[in-house]
Design a protein around this motif. Structure first.
Motif, mmCIF file in Angstrom:
data_model
loop_
_atom_site.group_PDB
_atom_site.id
_atom_site.type_symbol
_atom_site.label_atom_id
_atom_site.label_comp_id
_atom_site.label_asym_id
_atom_site.label_seq_id
_atom_site.Cartn_x
_atom_site.Cartn_y
_atom_site.Cartn_z
ATOM 1 N N SER A 134 0.853 -1.188 0.000
ATOM 2 C CA SER A 134 0.000 0.000 0.000
ATOM 3 C C SER A 134 0.888 1.238 0.000
ATOM 4 O O SER A 134 2.022 1.205 0.498
ATOM 5 C CB SER A 134 -0.936 0.006 1.210
ATOM 6 N N THR A 135 0.395 2.322 -0.572
ATOM 7 C CA THR A 135 1.105 3.591 -0.578
ATOM 8 C C THR A 135 0.711 4.364 0.677
ATOM 9 O O THR A 135 -0.462 4.398 1.035
ATOM 10 C CB THR A 135 0.734 4.408 -1.829
ATOM 11 N N GLY A 143 6.303 7.186 0.884
ATOM 12 C CA GLY A 143 6.711 5.793 1.038
ATOM 13 C C GLY A 143 5.561 4.832 0.884
ATOM 14 O O GLY A 143 4.520 5.150 0.305
ATOM 15 N N GLY A 144 5.744 3.637 1.457
ATOM 16 C CA GLY A 144 4.747 2.587 1.350
ATOM 17 C C GLY A 144 4.886 1.576 2.466
ATOM 18 O O GLY A 144 5.739 1.710 3.349
ATOM 19 N N ASN A 145 4.022 0.563 2.412
ATOM 20 C CA ASN A 145 4.043 -0.509 3.413
ATOM 21 C C ASN A 145 3.822 -1.843 2.716
ATOM 22 O O ASN A 145 2.786 -2.042 2.065
ATOM 23 C CB ASN A 145 2.969 -0.277 4.469
ATOM 24 N N ILE A 146 4.783 -2.749 2.859
ATOM 25 C CA ILE A 146 4.656 -4.095 2.309
ATOM 26 C C ILE A 146 4.152 -4.981 3.438
ATOM 27 O O ILE A 146 4.882 -5.292 4.372
ATOM 28 C CB ILE A 146 5.998 -4.607 1.747
ATOM 29 N N LEU A 168 7.244 -1.152 6.547
ATOM 30 C CA LEU A 168 7.161 0.263 6.189
ATOM 31 C C LEU A 168 8.488 0.756 5.620
ATOM 32 O O LEU A 168 9.556 0.352 6.074
ATOM 33 C CB LEU A 168 6.818 1.098 7.420
ATOM 34 N N PHE A 169 8.408 1.652 4.642
ATOM 35 C CA PHE A 169 9.602 2.307 4.117
ATOM 36 C C PHE A 169 9.218 3.706 3.658
ATOM 37 O O PHE A 169 8.068 3.973 3.315
ATOM 38 C CB PHE A 169 10.227 1.512 2.961
ATOM 39 N N SER A 170 10.171 4.623 3.709
ATOM 40 C CA SER A 170 9.907 5.991 3.273
ATOM 41 C C SER A 170 11.205 6.675 2.892
ATOM 42 O O SER A 170 12.295 6.204 3.230
ATOM 43 C CB SER A 170 9.191 6.788 4.365
ATOM 44 N N LYS A 171 11.063 7.804 2.213
ATOM 45 C CA LYS A 171 12.235 8.581 1.795
ATOM 46 C C LYS A 171 11.808 10.038 1.664
ATOM 47 O O LYS A 171 10.706 10.339 1.210
ATOM 48 C CB LYS A 171 12.764 8.072 0.453
#
Length: 193
Positions: free
Chosen positions: A28-29, A43-46, A83-86
């Motif tokens: 998901s974004t 970012g998003g979440n896998i 979760l990941f982001s930049k």
């Protein structure tokens, strides 16, 4: 294994086994945060790798185009689940951006939902040139407005004074030029002592 029931009882066939195939990652974004005039965190979440390790994840980002996957820039943000982001920077002020999270494993790439954000407006940025044509009572000063901050320039000119860091409360010469690069002459200055 198969089975069959008759009046005598239950019969079973031979047992076989199989392994289900994995699928593309579930992603998901996430909404943009810390939005400024020239940056934002996206970012998003896998939530599941679905049977195969995530080998690439990140964001597609585009300005003023609602299809960032096909018409945007790819920003890779590592591997793995969760979760990941930049923080993306060097964005234009007062501009709409579209972005979508992506994740790739051995079964392919999956996308989240496309979201958008609008950067805020900022004050203009400008550079003042080195004075030229200096006389005992005047000089010529050039100015270049390098960014309008995403807004129309309402007034421009030069502020000056006998102390450092002059402001609008000091002396002013306004420019009537329609260009963002202009030059003004200062006159009636005092002879330096």
């Amino acid at each position: 294994r198969g089975y069959a029931i008759n009046s005598v009882g239950i019969a079973y066939g031979n047992e076989i086994n199989f392994t289900t195939l994995g699928t593309r990652p579930s992603i998901s974004t996430t909404y943009a945060s810390n939005i400024t005039g020239n940056s934002a965190i996206i970012g998003g979440n896998i939530s599941s790798i679905n049977g195969s390790s995530v080998t690439d994840r990140g964001i597609y980002l585009s300005m003023n185009n609602a299809d960032p996957y096909n018409y945007g820039s790819k920003i890779s943000i590592g591997t793995g689940e969760g979760l990941f982001s930049k923080e993306v920077s060097n964005l234009n002020p007062n501009s709409k951006y579209y972005f979508v999270a992506y994740a790739t494993n051995s079964y392919g790439t999956n996308l989240g939902s496309t979201l958008s954000f609008t950067t805020t407006s900022i004050t203009a940025t400008l550079t003042t040139g080195t004075p030229s044509s200096i006389t005992s009572s005047g000089a010529s000063i050039s100015v270049n407005i390098t960014s309008t901050g995403g807004e129309a320039i309402l007034e421009k000119g030069i502020v000056y004074g006998k102390t450092s860091s002059p402001t609008l409360s000091d002396s002013i010469v306004q420019s009537s030029s329609s260009s963002n690069s202009y030059s003004l002459n200062l006159s009636g200055l005092y002879f330096a002592t």
